[in-house]
Design an enzyme around this catalytic site. Structure first.
Site, short mmCIF file in Angstrom:
data_model
loop_
_atom_site.label_atom_id
_atom_site.label_comp_id
_atom_site.label_asym_id
_atom_site.label_seq_id
_atom_site.Cartn_x
_atom_site.Cartn_y
_atom_site.Cartn_z
N GLU A 60 0.82 -1.22 0.00
CA GLU A 60 0.00 0.00 0.00
C GLU A 60 0.85 1.27 0.00
O GLU A 60 0.55 2.23 -0.72
CB GLU A 60 -0.97 0.01 1.19
N HIS A 129 -10.72 -5.04 10.37
CA HIS A 129 -11.37 -4.82 9.08
C HIS A 129 -12.66 -4.01 9.21
O HIS A 129 -13.54 -4.12 8.36
CB HIS A 129 -11.69 -6.17 8.39
#
Ligand SMILES: Cc1ncc(C[n+]2csc(CCOP(=O)(O)OP(=O)(O)O)c2C)c(N)n1
Ligand SMILES: [Mg+2]
Lengths: 327, 333
Positions: A60, A129
């Site tokens: 990322e 998450h």
């Protein structure tokens, strides 16, 4: 006007902009051959090829920085970060490179990058998450933050974000990709700044953004039918900058405020709105504003605990009733 | 390099050295604030590589030790100094400072203060070149300690995977601030670390400009020919402390003296003298001339330039604030 799903709206914005401008590209994990975790880039790989629709390694920080570097030369990358929880790894590049480059270069270099990411609590995805992180992005100078609550906004905000010369973070919600709504058939740009009146009312203003707009709308319905309270719902699709004028206008009309956010309360959208009200129109208030927000806990896995941690329309109704001394 | 080029480069390197030394003095006089990272000792690295490349055309990016890289790309030393003085006429209009010199017109893409931050930006610049189809390359100059960041590995992987036209130059000066490379890094020779990504690499003496140039020639040609990235490691040394508040207690004066025996400027000077292309008197005259230029033009410009206006504090934050664009108002373009 066609009724389409929110993911289709995002896909359409990508497609139109990529066919118009060869320097618009997109990248992210599983966005190409696999078509995207939420289908937002479906079919683009086949149409535009691997140079412009890039399946990235799971890096990322790396690929976000790469996109930003490309944007310095006029490329307009749309970066998908699979889940906002992973955006922490990319924040160094978003904040230190994209958001600051224009300023620290004295206006010489711009980073016309778009970062899209799915956030919010879906169902039982657990602590790592389920984050909402808009509060982290909205305080960064040089970065725009927008967050769509419906397909029309999702389409129009992405179109505008791609055209913008500023870096834009688009905060989407995992639970909303299949939401249906009307999107204009002709090209449409949603303004990056401002707010939408999602429902007009006179007695109380419910501020929401992204998924909480829907809690507010549902609450307004109940308040109207069961309690005779007319609620105005203001959709703050732009979190940075926040619409000071729009906030002031609605508060000056209704004199009462409830703010609904899925994020935890400390240092959040709610606290910022209250600060703006204090600065812009404190004496318009008939009662202290109330925040509806998540509990300050890492998201629990257990279904019952998860539900208890996240607010919904019932909490908004309760907050309004409390404001009116009815609860 | 031809003799004429060597003479020109010698002159440039002297300018680079004297510029940095003058910065040191200005810092002590409190004309320059913040952090100040100086380049003396490493001049052959930037100069040797850029002589093999196309300054002003190829895109260059680096860390915070960036003045010389900017000037080598074509930035006006006056504007760089004015930036250090925080003036409106500075390269970044006084908004950047020593660590954030930019000169987009000369494709100098900046000066960044997060160690390792420029790695992926360099790959992105290379990606843009690839998309646009130009024959420029991206050159990323960073230190040895930067290679311990995760984005180093992430970037090498992507650059190799996508065959991006980027040259990574590692200026291995053996220290990251006060931590020597043996104490921070399991592998001293950095080029070995890139082998895992199938990226060709080389290591060479970073003090001898002829050697740097020769290796850079291979590296630049490789990248420009479309073969993907290359990693060039240059063994070098910075004479001064890391930044200004560094008394260099982590290394010995003997070690410093040993490196100064192989000074990049003096080695080139002596080579030119031996080749009868220069006399010591020529060299000394040149130094004087450069000092006068720095004093009478560079410093004068920085001193006399205006400060930015406080009314402009928020200028340059958001592009679209300045040009009311249709995507702000919502009207179709
Ligand atoms: C992300 C980050 N961590 C730490 C620092 C503090 N810092 C600045 S320079 C430096 C050492 C870097 O050494 P190297 O990459 O070898 O470059 P050199 O200064 O030797 O040229 C450190 C730790 C920083 N600026 N950024
Ligand atoms: Mg070092």
């Amino acid at each position: 006007m066609a009724q389409i799903m929110l993911w289709e709206a995002i896909q359409r914005a990508h497609d139109e902009e990529m066919s118009r401008d060869p320097l618009v590209i997109c990248m992210g994990e599983d966005i190409g051959v696999a078509g995207g975790t939420y289908k937002a880039t479906k079919g683009l790989y086949e149409k535009y090829g691997p140079l412009r629709v890039m399946d990235t390694p799971i890096s990322e920080g790396g690929f976000t920085g790469l996109a930003i570097g490309a944007s310095f030369l006029g490329v307009r990358p749309i970066v998908e970060i699979m889940s906002v929880n992973f955006a922490w790894l990319a924040m160094d590049q978003m904040f230190n490179s994209a958001a600051k480059i224009r300023y620290m270069s004295g206006g010489q270099i711009e980073a016309p990058c778009v970062f899209r990411s799915a956030g919010g609590a879906a169902h039982q995805l657990g602590a790592q998450h389920s984050a909402r992180m808009e509060k982290v992005f909205m305080g960064v100078a040089g970065l725009r933050v927008v967050t769509p609550s419906n397909p029309k906004q999702a389409y129009g905000l992405l179109k505008s974000a791609i055209r913008s010369n500023d870096p834009v973070f688009i905060n989407e919600h995992e639970l909303m990709y299949n939401m249906k709504g009307e999107v204009p058939d002709s090209e449409y740009f949603h303004p990056l700044e401002g707010s939408d009146i999602a429902r007009s009312g006179t007695d109380v203003t419910l501020f929401g953004y992204n998924i909480s707009v829907h809690w507010c709308l549902k609450a307004a319905e109940i308040l109207d039918k069961q309690y005779g309270i007319s609620a105005e719902v203001v959709d703050l699709y732009s979190l940075a900058p926040l619409d000071r004028a729009g906030i002031k206008q609605s508060v000056s009309k209704t004199h009462r405020v409830v703010i609904a956010e899925e994020d935890e309360a400390p240092v959040g959208v709610g606290s910022e709105i209250i600060a703006i009200i204090n600065e812009e129109c404190f004496f318009e208030l008939d009662a202290a504003p109330v925040r509806v927000h998540s509990a300050l806990v890492p998201q629990p896995y257990n279904h019952t605990l998860e539900k208890a941690a996240i607010p919904d329309h019932e909490d908004v109704v309760k907050a309004v009733l409390k404001l009116f001394g009815k609860a | 390099m031809k003799i004429e080029d060597k003479k020109r480069v010698l002159r440039e390197m002297v300018l680079h050295r004297r510029f940095e030394e003058r910065c040191y003095q200005a810092y002590i006089e409190r004309k320059i604030g913040g952090f100040l990272h100086l380049y003396p000792g490493q001049e052959a690295c930037c100069n040797g590589v850029m002589e093999a490349a196309r300054p002003g055309q190829d895109y260059v990016i680096t860390g915070y030790r960036d003045h010389v890289h900017a000037i080598k790309c074509g930035a006006d030393p006056k504007e760089v100094m004015a930036e250090l003085y925080g003036k409106e006429t500075g390269s970044s209009k006084g908004r950047g400072g020593s660590m954030h010199i930019f000169d987009a017109a000369h494709h100098f893409m900046g000066g960044y203060a997060l160690v390792g931050g420029p790695f992926p930006l360099a790959a992105g610049i290379a990606k843009a070149i690839q998309l646009k189809g130009g024959d420029e390359i991206a050159i990323c100059f960073l230190g040895d300690a930067a290679n311990n960041q995760g984005v180093f590995h992430e970037t090498l992987n992507m650059a190799a995977l996508w065959k991006l036209p980027v040259l990574f130059v590692c200026e291995n000066n053996l220290y990251g601030i006060g931590t020597s490379i043996e104490r921070s890094t399991a592998v001293i020779h950095q080029h070995k670390r890139v082998a895992a990504y199938n990226i060709p690499s080389a290591e060479c003496d970073g003090q001898d400009i002829d050697i740097v140039y020769q290796h850079a020639r291979t590296a630049v040609d490789h990248v420009r020919a479309g073969n993907g990235p290359y990693f060039l490691e240059l063994m070098t040394y910075r004479y001064r402390g890391h930044s200004m508040s560094d008394s260099r207690g982590y290394r010995s004066r003997e070690e410093e003296e040993e490196w100064k025996q192989r000074d990049p400027i003096f080695m080139l000077r002596d080579r030119l003298i031996t080749a009868d292309a220069l006399t010591l008197a020529d060299f000394e005259a040149m130094e004087k001339e450069i000092d006068a230029y720095i004093e009478n033009e560079v410093i004068k410009f920085a001193e006399e330039s205006p400060e930015p206006r406080v009314e402009d504090l928020e200028k340059y934050v958001l592009a679209d604030r300045e040009s009311q664009q249709p995507w702000l108002t919502g009207k179709a373009a």
